[in-house]
Design a protein around this motif. Structure first.
Motif, PDB file in Angstrom:
ATOM      1  N   MET A 276       0.830  -1.185   0.000  1.00 50.58           N
ATOM      2  CA  MET A 276       0.000   0.000   0.000  1.00 50.58           C
ATOM      3  C   MET A 276       0.870   1.241   0.000  1.00 50.58           C
ATOM      4  N   GLY A 277       0.736   2.095  -1.011  1.00 53.70           N
ATOM      5  CA  GLY A 277       1.504   3.316  -1.076  1.00 53.70           C
ATOM      6  C   GLY A 277       0.951   4.365  -0.146  1.00 53.70           C
ATOM      7  N   ARG A 278       1.717   5.442   0.038  1.00 54.85           N
ATOM      8  CA  ARG A 278       1.284   6.484   0.956  1.00 54.85           C
ATOM      9  C   ARG A 278      -0.012   7.140   0.487  1.00 54.85           C
ATOM     10  N   ALA A 279      -0.191   7.275  -0.839  1.00 57.94           N
ATOM     11  CA  ALA A 279      -1.423   7.867  -1.347  1.00 57.94           C
ATOM     12  C   ALA A 279      -2.632   7.025  -0.955  1.00 57.94           C
ATOM     13  N   LYS A 280      -2.527   5.711  -1.111  1.00 60.00           N
ATOM     14  CA  LYS A 280      -3.634   4.826  -0.767  1.00 60.00           C
ATOM     15  C   LYS A 280      -3.876   4.778   0.742  1.00 60.00           C
ATOM     16  N   PHE A 281      -2.846   5.117   1.518  1.00 62.06           N
ATOM     17  CA  PHE A 281      -2.987   5.107   2.973  1.00 62.06           C
ATOM     18  C   PHE A 281      -4.147   5.991   3.410  1.00 62.06           C
ATOM     19  N   PHE A 282      -4.398   7.068   2.679  1.00 64.44           N
ATOM     20  CA  PHE A 282      -5.437   8.013   3.064  1.00 64.44           C
ATOM     21  C   PHE A 282      -6.796   7.711   2.425  1.00 64.44           C
ATOM     22  N   ASP A 283      -6.936   6.544   1.790  1.00 63.33           N
ATOM     23  CA  ASP A 283      -8.220   6.180   1.207  1.00 63.33           C
ATOM     24  C   ASP A 283      -9.281   5.969   2.281  1.00 63.33           C
ATOM     25  N   GLU A 284      -8.924   5.264   3.335  1.00 63.98           N
ATOM     26  CA  GLU A 284      -9.890   4.940   4.382  1.00 63.98           C
ATOM     27  C   GLU A 284      -9.170   4.847   5.713  1.00 63.98           C
ATOM     28  N   ARG A 285      -9.769   5.372   6.738  1.00 59.11           N
ATOM     29  CA  ARG A 285      -9.156   5.357   8.062  1.00 59.11           C
ATOM     30  C   ARG A 285      -9.365   3.988   8.705  1.00 59.11           C
ATOM     31  N   THR A 286      -8.279   3.305   9.018  1.00 58.78           N
ATOM     32  CA  THR A 286      -8.348   1.977   9.623  1.00 58.78           C
ATOM     33  C   THR A 286      -8.395   2.100  11.141  1.00 58.78           C
ATOM     34  N   ASP A 287      -8.697   0.958  11.802  1.00 61.48           N
ATOM     35  CA  ASP A 287      -8.691   0.939  13.265  1.00 61.48           C
ATOM     36  C   ASP A 287      -7.310   1.327  13.791  1.00 61.48           C
ATOM     37  N   GLN A 288      -6.262   0.831  13.127  1.00 62.98           N
ATOM     38  CA  GLN A 288      -4.911   1.153  13.568  1.00 62.98           C
ATOM     39  C   GLN A 288      -4.627   2.648  13.441  1.00 62.98           C
ATOM     40  N   SER A 289      -5.117   3.254  12.357  1.00 63.02           N
ATOM     41  CA  SER A 289      -4.934   4.691  12.173  1.00 63.02           C
ATOM     42  C   SER A 289      -5.638   5.477  13.273  1.00 63.02           C
ATOM     43  N   GLU A 290      -6.807   5.009  13.677  1.00 63.93           N
ATOM     44  CA  GLU A 290      -7.551   5.688  14.734  1.00 63.93           C
ATOM     45  C   GLU A 290      -6.820   5.609  16.062  1.00 63.93           C
ATOM     46  N   VAL A 291      -6.279   4.433  16.360  1.00 63.32           N
ATOM     47  CA  VAL A 291      -5.528   4.278  17.609  1.00 63.32           C
ATOM     48  C   VAL A 291      -4.300   5.188  17.590  1.00 63.32           C
ATOM     49  N   LYS A 292      -3.591   5.186  16.482  1.00 57.64           N
ATOM     50  CA  LYS A 292      -2.399   6.034  16.350  1.00 57.64           C
ATOM     51  C   LYS A 292      -2.768   7.499  16.547  1.00 57.64           C
ATOM     52  N   ALA A 293      -3.841   7.934  15.905  1.00 60.18           N
ATOM     53  CA  ALA A 293      -4.260   9.335  16.021  1.00 60.18           C
ATOM     54  C   ALA A 293      -4.664   9.670  17.449  1.00 60.18           C
ATOM     55  N   ARG A 294      -5.349   8.755  18.122  1.00 65.39           N
ATOM     56  CA  ARG A 294      -5.761   9.016  19.505  1.00 65.39           C
ATOM     57  C   ARG A 294      -4.557   9.168  20.417  1.00 65.39           C
ATOM     58  N   ILE A 295      -3.557   8.308  20.236  1.00 60.78           N
ATOM     59  CA  ILE A 295      -2.359   8.398  21.066  1.00 60.78           C
ATOM     60  C   ILE A 295      -1.686   9.754  20.877  1.00 60.78           C
ATOM     61  N   VAL A 296      -1.520  10.172  19.628  1.00 57.53           N
ATOM     62  CA  VAL A 296      -0.863  11.456  19.339  1.00 57.53           C
ATOM     63  C   VAL A 296      -1.677  12.616  19.905  1.00 57.53           C
ATOM     64  N   GLN A 297      -2.980  12.613  19.664  1.00 56.21           N
ATOM     65  CA  GLN A 297      -3.815  13.722  20.132  1.00 56.21           C
ATOM     66  C   GLN A 297      -3.881  13.785  21.659  1.00 56.21           C
ATOM     67  N   LYS A 298      -4.099  12.637  22.301  1.00 59.86           N
ATOM     68  CA  LYS A 298      -4.181  12.632  23.760  1.00 59.86           C
ATOM     69  C   LYS A 298      -2.896  13.168  24.382  1.00 59.86           C
ATOM     70  N   TYR A 299      -1.763  12.741  23.814  1.00 58.90           N
ATOM     71  CA  TYR A 299      -0.521  13.222  24.396  1.00 58.90           C
ATOM     72  C   TYR A 299      -0.331  14.717  24.142  1.00 58.90           C
ATOM     73  N   PHE A 300      -0.672  15.174  22.950  1.00 56.51           N
ATOM     74  CA  PHE A 300      -0.518  16.598  22.664  1.00 56.51           C
ATOM     75  C   PHE A 300      -1.303  17.442  23.666  1.00 56.51           C
ATOM     76  N   TYR A 301      -2.558  17.076  23.936  1.00 55.19           N
ATOM     77  CA  TYR A 301      -3.367  17.861  24.857  1.00 55.19           C
ATOM     78  C   TYR A 301      -2.798  17.806  26.279  1.00 55.19           C
ATOM     79  N   ALA A 302      -2.370  16.619  26.716  1.00 51.15           N
ATOM     80  CA  ALA A 302      -1.788  16.486  28.052  1.00 51.15           C
ATOM     81  C   ALA A 302      -0.475  17.248  28.149  1.00 51.15           C
ATOM     82  N   TRP A 303       0.360  17.122  27.111  1.00 59.75           N
ATOM     83  CA  TRP A 303       1.640  17.844  27.067  1.00 59.75           C
ATOM     84  C   TRP A 303       1.415  19.348  27.119  1.00 59.75           C
ATOM     85  N   ALA A 304       0.459  19.841  26.330  1.00 61.13           N
ATOM     86  CA  ALA A 304       0.184  21.274  26.288  1.00 61.13           C
ATOM     87  C   ALA A 304      -0.244  21.790  27.661  1.00 61.13           C
ATOM     88  N   LYS A 305      -1.071  21.017  28.352  1.00 58.43           N
ATOM     89  CA  LYS A 305      -1.551  21.433  29.664  1.00 58.43           C
ATOM     90  C   LYS A 305      -0.403  21.588  30.654  1.00 58.43           C
TER      91      LYS A 305
END
Length: 328
Positions: A1-30
């Motif tokens: 799967m190329g990087r372009a196809k990566f953005f075709d559909e959000r997978t469960d793994q992508s959601e977990v990855k995004a949650r980890i990044v977002q949760k940490y960003f908000y906690a770090w910012a605080k």
């Protein structure tokens, strides 16, 4: 799967990855904002492989989610500087259009900065020679090009700076002994560690190869100055092997503690109530992964052995013992 196809559909793994990044960003910012208010009154979110902003199914990617939160938070609205980069002009054009459509985006004090370019030697030089404001950086290349120890060092070297980067184990496992990409592997592990891997990996079983690769990467980052390193593995669809990992790097115990809790809660499996971080069992030949894979059994004996005849506070015992171990 190329990087372009990566953005075709959000997978469960992508959601977990995004949650980890977002949760940490908000906690770090605080945590960072009170001190940042006494300095330059700025903090930053940096994404070096930002993508087009949305998946083709309409789901927002991390840059848009970060900005949506910033619009709603008074401190972030006035203090957050965002830098988004991607090597694909189509991605940067799409991202700019999606950002422009966000409700309230014009209320941010600092307009999001979007650049288009490869993460190369010039980028390494910039981040290593430029003093950064407190920044949380996300480095998410599809493979290994653009990912190097110098980039990681550059984005964490200054006060208040942490990062998470995407580590594509499948691509790197295939590339470590490939002479055509030797320079990329040397940049990622350092020449000496990369050469060690080339010598040791051929004789290892698949699961031991993975453990050794992640161990060498973690130790290379620590030797560089990233005192706290925390990996979170993702299995393939069948759950039979690891496909990739997120690697968190910080110089401060508080960041390590916060991210450890976030990753623990995102783990899909627990052993005796202990979060797995999706790791496979690892043996003592790879101490970082071995310690992260220990079950609850034996904790009492280990604590007695480690801290015998020493007088320490509970907080000191917690800080010393919790590094490179899973939260109980």
């Amino acid at each position: 799967m190329g990087r372009a196809k990566f953005f075709d559909e959000r997978t469960d793994q992508s959601e977990v990855k995004a949650r980890i990044v977002q949760k940490y960003f908000y906690a770090w910012a605080k945590v960072i904002i009170p001190s940042a208010k006494l300095r330059d009154k700025k903090i930053a979110y940096i994404d070096l492989y930002a993508g087009p902003g949305r998946y083709k199914d309409g789901s927002a990617s991390t840059p848009l989610m970060i900005l949506e939160r910033a619009v709603e938070d008074p401190d972030l609205k006035s203090m957050l500087v965002t830098l988004f980069n991607d090597a694909d002009k189509n991605h940067t054009s799409s991202l700019q259009a999606e950002i422009d459509k966000l409700k309230g985006i014009e209320t941010l004090t600092y307009k999001p900065q979007i650049s288009c370019g490869e993460v190369d030697a010039d980028a390494e030089k910039y981040f290593n020679e430029t003093k950064l404001i407190p920044s949380f950086s996300f480095v998410d290349p599809f493979g290994y090009k653009g990912l190097s120890l110098k980039i990681v060092n550059g984005v964490i070297k200054d006060w208040g700076c942490d990062c998470v980067f995407f580590f594509n184990y499948n691509r790197i496992n295939a590339g470590i002994s490939n002479s055509a990409v030797k320079a990329h592997m040397d940049a990622l592990f350092g020449e000496e560690r990369a050469e060690t891997l080339r010598k040791l990996l051929p004789e290892k079983a698949p699961n031991k190869r993975e453990e050794l690769v992640l161990e060498e990467l973690a130790q290379a980052i620590k030797a560089m100055g990233g005192k706290y390193v925390l990996p979170f593995r993702f299995k393939n669809a069948q759950g039979t092997r690891t496909s990739h990992s997120l690697i968190f790097v910080s110089k401060h115990f508080k960041g390590y503690e916060v991210m450890k809790d976030i990753m623990a809660k995102e783990s899909s499996v627990r052993d005796q109530g202990v979060p797995s971080f999706t790791y496979s069992p690892a043996d003592a030949s790879t101490p970082l992964l071995f310690s992260l894979a220990r079950p609850f059994d034996g904790l009492k004996d280990e604590l007695l052995g480690s801290f015998s005849k020493r007088t320490l506070s509970m907080q000191q015992v917690y800080e010393f013992h919790s590094i490179d171990t899973r939260p109980m």
